[in-house]
Each structure stands twice: as C-alpha cells, then as structure tokens.
Design a protein around this motif. Structure first.
Motif, PDB file in Angstrom:
ATOM      1  N   MET A  95     -31.656 -63.395 -38.843  1.00 32.97           N
ATOM      2  CA  MET A  95     -31.502 -64.528 -39.750  1.00 32.97           C
ATOM      3  C   MET A  95     -31.794 -64.094 -41.183  1.00 32.97           C
ATOM      4  SD  MET A  95     -30.585 -67.167 -37.943  1.00 32.97           S
ATOM      5  CE  MET A  95     -30.974 -68.557 -38.992  1.00 32.97           C
ATOM      6  N   TRP A  96     -30.944 -64.544 -42.115  1.00 36.32           N
ATOM      7  CA  TRP A  96     -31.188 -64.293 -43.533  1.00 36.32           C
ATOM      8  C   TRP A  96     -32.214 -65.285 -44.063  1.00 36.32           C
ATOM      9  CZ3 TRP A  96     -28.802 -60.373 -46.251  1.00 36.32           C
ATOM     10  CH2 TRP A  96     -27.691 -59.770 -45.649  1.00 36.32           C
ATOM     11  N   VAL A  97     -33.013 -64.843 -45.030  1.00 39.17           N
ATOM     12  CA  VAL A  97     -33.920 -65.736 -45.745  1.00 39.17           C
ATOM     13  C   VAL A  97     -33.673 -65.555 -47.234  1.00 39.17           C
ATOM     14  CG1 VAL A  97     -35.682 -65.669 -43.944  1.00 39.17           C
ATOM     15  CG2 VAL A  97     -35.773 -64.013 -45.815  1.00 39.17           C
ATOM     16  N   ILE A  98     -33.980 -66.586 -48.005  1.00 44.08           N
ATOM     17  CA  ILE A  98     -33.875 -66.484 -49.465  1.00 44.08           C
ATOM     18  C   ILE A  98     -35.061 -65.688 -49.987  1.00 44.08           C
ATOM     19  CG2 ILE A  98     -33.914 -67.779 -51.621  1.00 44.08           C
ATOM     20  CD1 ILE A  98     -32.419 -70.014 -50.198  1.00 44.08           C
ATOM     21  N   ASP A  99     -34.771 -64.693 -50.803  1.00 44.69           N
ATOM     22  CA  ASP A  99     -35.804 -63.835 -51.385  1.00 44.69           C
ATOM     23  C   ASP A  99     -36.178 -64.407 -52.753  1.00 44.69           C
ATOM     24  OD1 ASP A  99     -37.505 -61.851 -52.118  1.00 44.69           O
ATOM     25  OD2 ASP A  99     -36.080 -60.199 -51.884  1.00 44.69           O
ATOM     26  N   ASP A 100     -37.347 -65.028 -52.830  1.00 43.48           N
ATOM     27  CA  ASP A 100     -37.758 -65.679 -54.077  1.00 43.48           C
ATOM     28  C   ASP A 100     -38.271 -64.697 -55.120  1.00 43.48           C
ATOM     29  OD1 ASP A 100     -37.187 -68.277 -53.150  1.00 43.48           O
ATOM     30  OD2 ASP A 100     -39.082 -68.324 -52.049  1.00 43.48           O
ATOM     31  N   ASN A 101     -38.601 -63.485 -54.707  1.00 41.18           N
ATOM     32  CA  ASN A 101     -39.158 -62.509 -55.643  1.00 41.18           C
ATOM     33  C   ASN A 101     -38.506 -61.150 -55.418  1.00 41.18           C
ATOM     34  OD1 ASN A 101     -40.812 -61.492 -57.667  1.00 41.18           O
ATOM     35  ND2 ASN A 101     -42.430 -60.937 -56.209  1.00 41.18           N
ATOM     36  N   PRO A 102     -37.195 -61.043 -55.700  1.00 46.13           N
ATOM     37  CA  PRO A 102     -36.505 -59.788 -55.424  1.00 46.13           C
ATOM     38  C   PRO A 102     -36.903 -58.697 -56.406  1.00 46.13           C
ATOM     39  CG  PRO A 102     -35.061 -61.286 -56.603  1.00 46.13           C
ATOM     40  CD  PRO A 102     -36.307 -62.067 -56.280  1.00 46.13           C
ATOM     41  N   PRO A 103     -36.901 -57.443 -55.984  1.00 43.71           N
ATOM     42  CA  PRO A 103     -37.171 -56.339 -56.910  1.00 43.71           C
ATOM     43  C   PRO A 103     -36.050 -56.247 -57.931  1.00 43.71           C
ATOM     44  CG  PRO A 103     -36.410 -55.498 -54.797  1.00 43.71           C
ATOM     45  CD  PRO A 103     -36.617 -56.960 -54.614  1.00 43.71           C
TER      46      PRO A 103
ATOM     47  N   ASP B  31     -30.570 -64.532 -54.023  1.00 46.76           N
ATOM     48  CA  ASP B  31     -30.934 -63.273 -53.379  1.00 46.76           C
ATOM     49  C   ASP B  31     -31.311 -63.550 -51.926  1.00 46.76           C
ATOM     50  OD1 ASP B  31     -31.261 -60.868 -55.469  1.00 46.76           O
ATOM     51  OD2 ASP B  31     -31.751 -62.765 -56.461  1.00 46.76           O
ATOM     52  N   LEU B  32     -30.641 -62.852 -51.014  1.00 49.84           N
ATOM     53  CA  LEU B  32     -30.872 -63.016 -49.585  1.00 49.84           C
ATOM     54  C   LEU B  32     -31.470 -61.742 -49.010  1.00 49.84           C
ATOM     55  CD1 LEU B  32     -27.457 -64.711 -48.665  1.00 49.84           C
ATOM     56  CD2 LEU B  32     -29.638 -65.841 -49.173  1.00 49.84           C
ATOM     57  N   LEU B  33     -32.286 -61.898 -47.991  1.00 55.35           N
ATOM     58  CA  LEU B  33     -32.970 -60.759 -47.379  1.00 55.35           C
ATOM     59  C   LEU B  33     -32.813 -60.822 -45.867  1.00 55.35           C
ATOM     60  CD1 LEU B  33     -34.912 -58.312 -47.517  1.00 55.35           C
ATOM     61  CD2 LEU B  33     -36.808 -59.966 -47.484  1.00 55.35           C
ATOM     62  N   LEU B  34     -32.428 -59.683 -45.292  1.00 51.81           N
ATOM     63  CA  LEU B  34     -32.310 -59.539 -43.844  1.00 51.81           C
ATOM     64  C   LEU B  34     -33.158 -58.348 -43.419  1.00 51.81           C
ATOM     65  CD1 LEU B  34     -30.858 -60.335 -41.143  1.00 51.81           C
ATOM     66  CD2 LEU B  34     -29.138 -58.618 -41.739  1.00 51.81           C
ATOM     67  N   LYS B  35     -34.061 -58.574 -42.455  1.00 50.29           N
ATOM     68  CA  LYS B  35     -34.888 -57.493 -41.926  1.00 50.29           C
ATOM     69  C   LYS B  35     -34.598 -57.306 -40.445  1.00 50.29           C
ATOM     70  CE  LYS B  35     -38.824 -58.032 -45.087  1.00 50.29           C
ATOM     71  NZ  LYS B  35     -40.313 -58.178 -45.193  1.00 50.29           N
ATOM     72  N   SER B  36     -34.728 -56.066 -40.006  1.00 51.19           N
ATOM     73  CA  SER B  36     -34.507 -55.789 -38.594  1.00 51.19           C
ATOM     74  C   SER B  36     -35.550 -56.534 -37.767  1.00 51.19           C
ATOM     75  CB  SER B  36     -34.590 -54.283 -38.323  1.00 51.19           C
ATOM     76  OG  SER B  36     -35.767 -53.742 -38.895  1.00 51.19           O
ATOM     77  N   SER B  37     -35.092 -57.131 -36.653  1.00 52.52           N
ATOM     78  CA  SER B  37     -35.983 -57.881 -35.781  1.00 52.52           C
ATOM     79  C   SER B  37     -36.042 -57.221 -34.411  1.00 52.52           C
ATOM     80  CB  SER B  37     -35.480 -59.323 -35.623  1.00 52.52           C
ATOM     81  OG  SER B  37     -34.250 -59.338 -34.907  1.00 52.52           O
ATOM     82  N   GLY B  38     -36.901 -57.743 -33.564  1.00 52.72           N
ATOM     83  CA  GLY B  38     -37.053 -57.167 -32.233  1.00 52.72           C
ATOM     84  C   GLY B  38     -35.771 -57.187 -31.427  1.00 52.72           C
ATOM     85  N   ALA B  39     -35.008 -58.289 -31.517  1.00 51.04           N
ATOM     86  CA  ALA B  39     -33.766 -58.396 -30.754  1.00 51.04           C
ATOM     87  C   ALA B  39     -32.748 -57.367 -31.227  1.00 51.04           C
ATOM     88  CB  ALA B  39     -33.208 -59.810 -30.879  1.00 51.04           C
ATOM     89  N   GLU B  40     -32.634 -57.207 -32.557  1.00 50.95           N
ATOM     90  CA  GLU B  40     -31.662 -56.262 -33.103  1.00 50.95           C
ATOM     91  C   GLU B  40     -32.045 -54.818 -32.810  1.00 50.95           C
ATOM     92  OE1 GLU B  40     -32.091 -57.582 -37.029  1.00 50.95           O
ATOM     93  OE2 GLU B  40     -30.537 -59.123 -36.917  1.00 50.95           O
ATOM     94  N   MET B  41     -33.334 -54.556 -32.717  1.00 51.91           N
ATOM     95  CA  MET B  41     -33.795 -53.182 -32.472  1.00 51.91           C
ATOM     96  C   MET B  41     -33.316 -52.656 -31.116  1.00 51.91           C
ATOM     97  SD  MET B  41     -35.633 -52.033 -35.097  1.00 51.91           S
ATOM     98  CE  MET B  41     -36.876 -50.870 -34.523  1.00 51.91           C
TER      99      MET B  41
END
Length: 215
Positions: A1-9, A23-33
């Motif tokens: 799931m994407w989340v809105i990144d309120d403080n992007p670099p 700015d959207l942020l996607l991180k690898s999760s357990g299911a995707e791993m």
C-alpha cells in the motif's frame, strides 16, 4: 500500500514552485518479500504544473544488506483521436525488441512509428525527448525523460483488446502507450544507494516542428 509522505527528502536539481505535488511512499512488506525478497523504499512525486504539464519522479532506494537488480517502466497511456492517424517521432533508426516475435531484435526502418496492427516493442538507447503527433486533435505530446534509456510502445489492437476488462469496445483506437523505461540493462542497486528516474509530459499545438528539439 502507498502512503502519503509528508516529509520527503529534498530532490537534487531545480524543481519549479509553480507546481502542485504529492509525494507517495511504498515500502517492502512481509507479503511482498515472499515473491521479491529485497528491502526497498520507492518514493514517487507526482506534480501538475499550472500549464497542465505532468511530472513523475521515481526514487528507488536499496535498504537491503546486498545488491538487487530491477527493471522499470512508467505506464503512460495517452488519449489520441485515432491510433491509425498518429505518428511517434524520435525512435526512428533505433533497434527494438519485438515482444510479438519472442523479443527478436529489429532495427526500425520508418521515418516515424505509425500503427496498422498490434504493436508491442521496446526501443533501446533512445533519445530523452519523444514526440507523439496527433494531427486530428492538432496537438503533439512531448515526453521528456531522464534515467530511462528505453521506450516501450504498445497498442493491443482490436482482437487482443476484446479480452481486456479495462478497455471497452473500440477503445484501443483512442489510446497509445509510450513508456520511459529501463529494460535492456536493468538497474543494479547497491546497499544504501538510490536510483532516480524522471518523466515529464506536456503538449504543444500541432504546428510544432520536432526538428526544433533535435529529434
């Protein structure tokens, strides 16, 4: 799931203030791993300018303990008047991989790409500016890209489009996919390193002459 990144670099280089961005942020999760066992952060900035220009900036960071390799493509679907009447300039004389012929490597022979049947190709080592000319709508899409050496060009045509749930009857006539991509030589990303790809989409009146951009 994407989340809105309120403080992007911060992004390197200039980024116009005359844009509205998210700015959207996607991180690898357990299911995707389970299917792709690499830890990453994928940041996507989507910006819309006051002139209607659209910018997409993707940043992939390796937060894994070892290198990983990936390919990448933006899926930019363009609305066109009639697929049979458009031209794509900037890819002539280039080699491409033909996905309809088991990725056979072919050299483009035409002075522009036109459509008379299904097309599914990856043009290699392409210039950073591509033009999609739509004569009936009297406008030309300009695709500018950075960090994306290849370009995928696709239209499923009538027979294949009938089996696609997201295309209505005859809608293949009014779309074309021209994607900035990294296909032939995938990105190899070392731990802690970041890859950036940029795509800028705009359009100009059809009186535009592509020679001005050195296509």
């Amino acid at each position: 799931m994407w989340v809105i990144d309120d403080n992007p670099p911060p992004l390197p280089g200039n980024d116009s203030t005359r844009k509205t961005s998210v700015d959207l942020l996607l991180k690898s999760s357990g299911a995707e791993m389970k299917s792709w066992p690499h830890s990453f952060e994928f940041r996507l900035r989507v910006s819309l300018g006051t002139d209607g220009d659209l910018s997409l900036i993707s940043r992939v960071r390796n937060v894994n303990g070892k290198p990983f390799t990936f390919s990448f493509a933006y899926h930019t679907y363009l609305l066109v008047s009639d697929i049979s009447e458009i031209r794509i300039e900037g890819l002539e004389t280039l080699d491409y991989l033909d996905n309809l012929s088991q990725k056979e490597r072919v050299t483009e022979q035409g002075d522009a790409i036109t459509f008379e049947s299904e097309v599914d190709r990856v043009y290699l080592s392409s210039p950073n500016i591509i033009a999609v000319l739509d004569h009936e709508r009297k406008r030309t899409f300009l695709i500018r890209k950075e960090g994306l050496p290849d370009v995928a060009v696709w239209n499923p045509w009538e027979k294949k489009s009938k089996a696609m749930t997201d295309l209505g009857v005859g809608e293949y006539k009014h779309m074309v996919c021209v994607d900035g991509a990294v296909i032939e030589k995938p990105v190899n990303l070392k731990p802690g390193k970041e890859w950036t790809g940029r795509l800028h989409l705009s359009f100009v009146p059809s009186s535009f002459c592509s020679e001005r951009l050195g296509l």
